[in-house]
Scaffold this motif. Structure first.
Motif, PDB file in Angstrom:
ATOM      1  N   ARG A  37       7.853 -17.257  22.603  1.00  0.00           N
ATOM      2  CA  ARG A  37       7.592 -17.044  21.164  1.00  0.00           C
ATOM      3  C   ARG A  37       6.257 -17.624  20.736  1.00  0.00           C
ATOM      4  O   ARG A  37       5.515 -17.025  19.977  1.00  0.00           O
ATOM      5  CB  ARG A  37       8.756 -17.655  20.347  1.00  0.00           C
ATOM      6  CG  ARG A  37       8.548 -17.719  18.855  1.00  0.00           C
ATOM      7  CD  ARG A  37       8.533 -16.313  18.233  1.00  0.00           C
ATOM      8  NE  ARG A  37       8.251 -16.359  16.802  1.00  0.00           N
ATOM      9  CZ  ARG A  37       7.047 -16.433  16.273  1.00  0.00           C
ATOM     10  NH1 ARG A  37       5.984 -16.470  17.064  1.00  0.00           N
ATOM     11  NH2 ARG A  37       6.869 -16.444  14.955  1.00  0.00           N
ATOM     12  N   ASP A  58       2.342  -9.153  19.572  1.00  0.00           N
ATOM     13  CA  ASP A  58       3.428  -9.956  18.997  1.00  0.00           C
ATOM     14  C   ASP A  58       4.530 -10.153  20.052  1.00  0.00           C
ATOM     15  O   ASP A  58       4.914  -9.188  20.730  1.00  0.00           O
ATOM     16  CB  ASP A  58       4.028  -9.254  17.778  1.00  0.00           C
ATOM     17  CG  ASP A  58       3.088  -9.353  16.590  1.00  0.00           C
ATOM     18  OD1 ASP A  58       2.252 -10.286  16.597  1.00  0.00           O
ATOM     19  OD2 ASP A  58       3.173  -8.485  15.706  1.00  0.00           O
ATOM     20  N   VAL A  60       8.007 -10.365  21.881  1.00  0.00           N
ATOM     21  CA  VAL A  60       9.301  -9.692  21.673  1.00  0.00           C
ATOM     22  C   VAL A  60      10.346 -10.367  22.554  1.00  0.00           C
ATOM     23  O   VAL A  60      10.009 -11.166  23.424  1.00  0.00           O
ATOM     24  CB  VAL A  60       9.219  -8.177  22.033  1.00  0.00           C
ATOM     25  CG1 VAL A  60       8.388  -7.433  21.021  1.00  0.00           C
ATOM     26  CG2 VAL A  60       8.688  -7.979  23.432  1.00  0.00           C
ATOM     27  N   PHE A 141      14.333 -15.260  18.265  1.00  0.00           N
ATOM     28  CA  PHE A 141      13.906 -13.859  18.117  1.00  0.00           C
ATOM     29  C   PHE A 141      14.835 -13.025  17.222  1.00  0.00           C
ATOM     30  O   PHE A 141      14.542 -11.869  16.925  1.00  0.00           O
ATOM     31  CB  PHE A 141      13.808 -13.184  19.501  1.00  0.00           C
ATOM     32  CG  PHE A 141      12.659 -13.679  20.321  1.00  0.00           C
ATOM     33  CD1 PHE A 141      11.409 -13.094  20.204  1.00  0.00           C
ATOM     34  CD2 PHE A 141      12.815 -14.738  21.195  1.00  0.00           C
ATOM     35  CE1 PHE A 141      10.344 -13.553  20.961  1.00  0.00           C
ATOM     36  CE2 PHE A 141      11.760 -15.206  21.968  1.00  0.00           C
ATOM     37  CZ  PHE A 141      10.515 -14.617  21.837  1.00  0.00           C
TER      38      PHE A 141
END
Lengths: 254, 306
Positions: A37, A58, A60, A141
């Motif tokens: 992350r 970004d 995931v 997440f």
């Protein structure tokens, strides 16, 4: 066999090895989603003004799985090799064999008991790791595919079985702990190196398990390929176990 | 009935034959002292009997039944005490004894009673102290305890007193003495005083060959019993000179106020007495000296090498 298992568990418990496997995996299970992350942010922060030159995608949830698998394949396997070889060779290097082998202990069961004890401890640790990892991944997440994490852990466990078999084989054929560890590492590297080559006949070899795990969790795996890969890995594992047992059955104290 | 028997048992290491066609037999119920110098092949013999190492040729019988390397059943009949016992460092004495009972399928409700009894028998404190902190003597006593706990018919001990201090050695010898008559004990050592004290029969191994096997008394009687102590009114140093000249005397030395001499094997004491009379010696004391096992050991092993 039950009695041997009982004493092998006692050995792991009293020598703190019992706690090392779950503790290390819990640490990895917590760190992996965190790293997945925040790695981009850490990199961007450390690059300062130059960060704008790079395009960081970004993170995931898939990154979390890959990070976890990567940690299991490196750090956790090293722990398994060091402890595994020690467990198999300890009685030999510490001079415990004369008293053990003078007793009516079946040598096949003796060796299998050690293998099964370690395997089961690692399996339970993996399941604990799976729960912790799933929880943390979901927490960070907002989503997690439990089945994928379970399959990842299960396929990884099959690979661990092979590494344990190499560790046992090395411990049976070599006299010192260091040599056996080095041989096990050599075996591990050899198995991993197969990934580098792209020959058709190598695609079911044990080294391909990691690639197959990635494909399984990205839902792009060919089920027969995965099954063949698992079968070949288990056959090689079985062969190493048989060779270790054969050696130990004829083991001479000199 | 033989509890242990080897027939033409041979073993070599790196092309060097260390055990040469060994034929020994240990009768049921006896204490058998297996003596020999360091490197004579005693531990190798024990390891072969216990199937801890592979033999080159020959046979091993336990209670008249031939054993194979992979056999396990005969191990239930044996309790083994190694020369340097090593135990799992994380266990205490009770743990190890429980483990032994479990392996022998005796881990029943009597476990606690059995372990306490055996610890008392070998005078080990029943504590939870880890074995790794035990002294050498305590480890040796624990080794004896684990060898006895399943009540085996045969006890095999490999130099159990070799590295112990006199007190530890005496303790271990007392344990063996207490077991005399109730178990067959095969006991290897190079400490001959211990053998004389507890053994019914001995086997002397030298360079892989069993050069003698008999009762301690017979060996002392049959081998080199022609040792005499002579004291006369004359000064020992003069007597020694005279005795040394007698053809039948192999060796003579001054000891206390007299002379100790060895006669040739076929010479009887009358010949020596007659010679002393002829020399006009006034005899104060004349007696046969009991040959120690050490004498036999030294002379037999030297005789073979010279």
């Amino acid at each position: 066999m039950k009695k041997l298992l009982k004493y092998d568990y006692q050995y792991l418990k009293r020598t703190s090895k019992f706690i090392i496997f779950p503790v290390v995996i819990i640490i990895l299970a917590v760190l992996s989603p965190l790293t997945a992350r925040y790695l981009n942010e850490i990199l961007a922060f450390s690059l300062g003004d130059q960060a704008g030159m790079f395009n960081f995608p970004d993170p995931v949830v898939f990154d979390s799985y890959v990070e976890y698998l990567s940690n299991l394949s490196d750090i956790y396997l090293y722990v398994i090799i060091f402890i595994g070889v020690g467990t198999f060779i300890n009685d030999k290097t510490k001079g415990l064999y004369p008293l053990i082998l003078s007793k009516p202990i079946n040598r096949v069961k003796y060796l299998l008991s050690k293998y099964m004890t370690l395997s089961s401890l690692i399996f339970v640790s993996l399941m604990v790791g799976m729960l912790v990892f799933s929880f943390y991944t979901y927490y960070i997440f907002g989503e997690v595919d439990l089945l994928n994490v379970f399959l990842l852990s299960l396929l990884y466990f099959i690979y661990v079985e092979l590494i344990l078999a190499i560790a046992m084989f090395s411990a049976m054929y070599f006299k010192s702990y260091i040599t056996a560890v080095m041989i096990t590492f050599a075996g591990y590297i050899l198995v991993s190196l197969i990934n580098v080559f792209s020959f058709e006949f190598l695609k079911y070899m044990p080294g391909m398990i990691s690639s197959n795990i990635i494909q399984v969790i990205s839902n792009s795996a060919s089920t027969p390929d995965v099954i063949y890969n698992v079968v070949v890995t288990l056959v090689i594992t079985g062969l190493l176990v048989v060779l270790s047992i054969t050696k130990f059955k004829k083991y001479d104290l000199n | 009935m033989d509890a242990i028997k080897t027939v033409n048992l041979s073993k070599s290491y790196n092309n060097t034959l260390v055990l040469k066609q060994l034929n020994l037999n240990v009768k049921k119920g006896e204490v058998y002292g297996f003596i020999g110098k360091n490197g004579a092949g005693k531990t190798t013999t024990i390891n072969l009997i216990l199937s801890l190492i592979l033999k080159d040729s020959g046979q091993v019988f336990i209670n008249e039944e031939e054993i194979k390397f992979s056999d396990l059943a005969f191990k239930k009949l044996i309790g083994y005490v190694p020369d340097v016992p090593v135990f799992p460092s994380y266990m205490c004495a009770k743990d190890y004894l429980r483990f032994t009972l479990d392996i022998f399928d005796l881990g029943d409700s009597m476990v606690n009673q059995k372990t306490e009894e055996i610890l008392e028998f070998v005078s080990l404190p029943n504590s939870t102290k880890k074995i790794s902190s035990y002294s050498r003597g305590m480890k040796q006593r624990l080794a004896i305890a684990q060898a006895l706990i399943h009540d085996p018919e045969i006890i095999i001990m490999d130099e159990p007193t070799s590295a112990l201090d006199p007190i530890g050695r005496n303790d271990v010898m007392n344990i063996i003495y207490k077991l005399r008559g109730s178990k067959t004990i095969f006991y290897s050592t190079h400490i001959l005083d211990d053998v004389e004290r507890v053994c019914d029969r001995i086997g002397l191994l030298d360079d892989g060959n069993l050069i003698v096997q008999d009762t301690v008394d017979n060996i002392q009687k049959n081998f080199f019993s022609n040792k005499f102590y002579i004291e006369t009114k004359n000064e020992p140093k003069f007597v020694l000179k005279k005795i040394a000249k007698i053809n039948q005397v192999q060796n003579a030395v001054k000891e206390n106020h007299g002379i100790v001499c060895y006669l040739e094997e076929n010479t009887d004491e009358n010949t020596l007495l007659k010679k002393l009379m002829e020399m006009d010696e006034n005899i104060v004391e004349f007696r046969r000296v009991k040959t120690s096992l050490e004498d036999v050991f030294i002379r037999l092993t030297n005789e073979k090498t010279t």
